[in-house]
Design a protein around this motif. Structure first.
Motif, PDB file in Angstrom:
ATOM      1  N   ALA A  40      29.064   9.497  -1.952  1.00  0.00           N
ATOM      2  CA  ALA A  40      29.481  10.950  -2.870  1.00  0.00           C
ATOM      3  C   ALA A  40      28.018  11.056  -3.253  1.00  0.00           C
ATOM      4  O   ALA A  40      27.622  13.012  -3.144  1.00  0.00           O
ATOM      5  CB  ALA A  40      29.805  10.572  -3.233  1.00  0.00           C
ATOM      6  N   GLY A  41      27.086  10.612  -4.098  1.00  0.00           N
ATOM      7  CA  GLY A  41      26.004  10.863  -5.019  1.00  0.00           C
ATOM      8  C   GLY A  41      24.636  11.683  -4.593  1.00  0.00           C
ATOM      9  O   GLY A  41      24.007  12.617  -4.766  1.00  0.00           O
ATOM     10  N   TYR A  42      24.534  10.883  -3.050  1.00  0.00           N
ATOM     11  CA  TYR A  42      23.630  11.168  -2.054  1.00  0.00           C
ATOM     12  C   TYR A  42      24.532  12.944  -1.824  1.00  0.00           C
ATOM     13  O   TYR A  42      23.512  13.532  -1.554  1.00  0.00           O
ATOM     14  CB  TYR A  42      22.978  10.572  -1.270  1.00  0.00           C
ATOM     15  CG  TYR A  42      22.752   9.547  -1.601  1.00  0.00           C
ATOM     16  CD1 TYR A  42      20.877  10.045  -1.111  1.00  0.00           C
ATOM     17  CD2 TYR A  42      22.357   8.058  -1.700  1.00  0.00           C
ATOM     18  CE1 TYR A  42      19.225   9.358  -1.443  1.00  0.00           C
ATOM     19  CE2 TYR A  42      20.930   7.958  -2.384  1.00  0.00           C
ATOM     20  CZ  TYR A  42      19.879   8.247  -2.378  1.00  0.00           C
ATOM     21  OH  TYR A  42      19.047   7.149  -2.241  1.00  0.00           O
ATOM     22  N   GLY A  43      25.353  12.956  -1.007  1.00  0.00           N
ATOM     23  CA  GLY A  43      25.641  13.823  -0.694  1.00  0.00           C
ATOM     24  C   GLY A  43      25.331  14.860  -1.539  1.00  0.00           C
ATOM     25  O   GLY A  43      24.788  16.385  -1.197  1.00  0.00           O
ATOM     26  N   LEU A  44      25.924  15.000  -2.557  1.00  0.00           N
ATOM     27  CA  LEU A  44      26.465  16.369  -3.633  1.00  0.00           C
ATOM     28  C   LEU A  44      24.446  16.132  -3.872  1.00  0.00           C
ATOM     29  O   LEU A  44      24.740  17.226  -4.485  1.00  0.00           O
ATOM     30  CB  LEU A  44      27.221  16.163  -4.978  1.00  0.00           C
ATOM     31  CG  LEU A  44      28.679  15.412  -4.432  1.00  0.00           C
ATOM     32  CD1 LEU A  44      29.583  14.945  -5.942  1.00  0.00           C
ATOM     33  CD2 LEU A  44      29.452  17.229  -4.076  1.00  0.00           C
ATOM     34  N   PHE A  45      24.126  15.351  -4.057  1.00  0.00           N
ATOM     35  CA  PHE A  45      22.231  15.926  -4.391  1.00  0.00           C
ATOM     36  C   PHE A  45      21.727  16.906  -3.584  1.00  0.00           C
ATOM     37  O   PHE A  45      21.733  17.588  -4.039  1.00  0.00           O
ATOM     38  CB  PHE A  45      22.010  14.198  -4.637  1.00  0.00           C
ATOM     39  CG  PHE A  45      19.973  14.423  -5.115  1.00  0.00           C
ATOM     40  CD1 PHE A  45      20.134  15.188  -6.368  1.00  0.00           C
ATOM     41  CD2 PHE A  45      19.364  14.446  -4.350  1.00  0.00           C
ATOM     42  CE1 PHE A  45      18.789  15.594  -6.470  1.00  0.00           C
ATOM     43  CE2 PHE A  45      18.137  14.531  -4.313  1.00  0.00           C
ATOM     44  CZ  PHE A  45      17.931  14.950  -5.287  1.00  0.00           C
ATOM     45  N   TYR A  46      21.877  16.083  -2.655  1.00  0.00           N
ATOM     46  CA  TYR A  46      21.396  17.269  -1.515  1.00  0.00           C
ATOM     47  C   TYR A  46      21.249  19.029  -0.879  1.00  0.00           C
ATOM     48  O   TYR A  46      21.151  19.499  -1.393  1.00  0.00           O
ATOM     49  CB  TYR A  46      20.743  16.403   0.086  1.00  0.00           C
ATOM     50  CG  TYR A  46      20.203  14.994   0.200  1.00  0.00           C
ATOM     51  CD1 TYR A  46      18.710  15.710  -0.226  1.00  0.00           C
ATOM     52  CD2 TYR A  46      20.598  14.049  -0.306  1.00  0.00           C
ATOM     53  CE1 TYR A  46      17.900  15.084  -0.255  1.00  0.00           C
ATOM     54  CE2 TYR A  46      19.267  12.814   0.110  1.00  0.00           C
ATOM     55  CZ  TYR A  46      17.634  13.394  -0.005  1.00  0.00           C
ATOM     56  OH  TYR A  46      17.619  12.443  -0.166  1.00  0.00           O
ATOM     57  N   PHE A  47      23.252  18.539  -1.468  1.00  0.00           N
ATOM     58  CA  PHE A  47      23.641  19.953  -1.082  1.00  0.00           C
ATOM     59  C   PHE A  47      23.097  20.719  -2.543  1.00  0.00           C
ATOM     60  O   PHE A  47      22.997  21.330  -2.452  1.00  0.00           O
ATOM     61  CB  PHE A  47      25.231  19.667  -2.015  1.00  0.00           C
ATOM     62  CG  PHE A  47      26.104  20.998  -1.283  1.00  0.00           C
ATOM     63  CD1 PHE A  47      25.774  21.689  -0.600  1.00  0.00           C
ATOM     64  CD2 PHE A  47      26.608  21.472  -2.466  1.00  0.00           C
ATOM     65  CE1 PHE A  47      26.954  22.860  -0.518  1.00  0.00           C
ATOM     66  CE2 PHE A  47      26.939  22.813  -2.552  1.00  0.00           C
ATOM     67  CZ  PHE A  47      27.574  23.184  -1.521  1.00  0.00           C
ATOM     68  N   GLY A  48      23.275  20.614  -3.912  1.00  0.00           N
ATOM     69  CA  GLY A  48      22.643  20.941  -4.605  1.00  0.00           C
ATOM     70  C   GLY A  48      22.024  20.881  -4.913  1.00  0.00           C
ATOM     71  O   GLY A  48      21.120  22.370  -5.565  1.00  0.00           O
TER      72      GLY A  48
END
Length: 188
Positions: A40-48
């Motif tokens: 979740a952290g990696y996914g949200l990081f790359y989205f942002g």
């Protein structure tokens, strides 16, 4: 009307996505919780971070002449590569240490949190040059912005190709932690 402010907010929020992972390691959460926090952290990081990159590129394009723009972009890439090399050395030495597994990954992700916090502060220092850039005062809603994606995808093959390549590149970056674990376990 304030792209620098939006970029800073998106940058700070996307960089905070790793903080829960840090706490799952510090408080020895179950493996399932840690894996979920990592994905979740990696996914949200790359989205942002996609928003940050988009706005940063827009500010760079509007405020710098073409030659200087490419120099700035190139320097950023070189600095990123050099920083990546030193981060890899830090990770290698941390994983090779005699610390417990949780302590090793707490150090790695704690270091990532510190680096990302420094990066967020640097993003906050980027400003538009009001004398050189013209920002369209017309407000565009988020819904209208995202709804323009589908026609662009259908009509523009070059945009479609670029988006697919960038998405695959970002997806490959998500495998970095798995590669680290694999190389540590099997490649020593």
């Amino acid at each position: 009307p304030h792209p620098g402010r939006v970029m800073t907010i998106a940058g700070i929020l996307s960089r905070l996505t790793f903080v829960p992972l840090f706490f799952t390691l510090v408080f020895h959460a179950s493996n399932a919780v840690q894996v979920f926090a990592l994905i979740a952290g990696y996914g949200l990081f790359y989205f942002g971070d996609g928003f940050v990159s988009l706005i940063w590129t827009d500010i760079l394009a509007r405020t710098q002449p073409v030659r200087r723009r490419m120099v700035i972009h190139s320097i950023a890439r070189v600095f990123g590569g050099a920083a990546g090399f030193f981060v890899a050395l830090f990770i290698r030495n941390t994983l090779a240490s005699s610390l417990s597994v949780d302590t090793k990954f707490t150090a790695i992700f704690g270091g990532a949190c510190v680096c990302l916090a420094i990066n967020a502060v640097c993003l906050a220092l980027i400003r538009d040059d009001p004398a050189r850039c013209v920002v369209d005062p017309k407000k565009v809603s988020w819904r209208a912005y995202f709804s323009s994606f589908a026609p662009l995808w259908k009509k523009n093959a070059e945009a479609r190709h670029t988006i697919v390549c960038k998405a695959l590149y970002q997806l490959s970056l998500l495998t970095a932690p798995l590669n680290l674990l694999f190389c540590t376990q099997y490649g020593h």
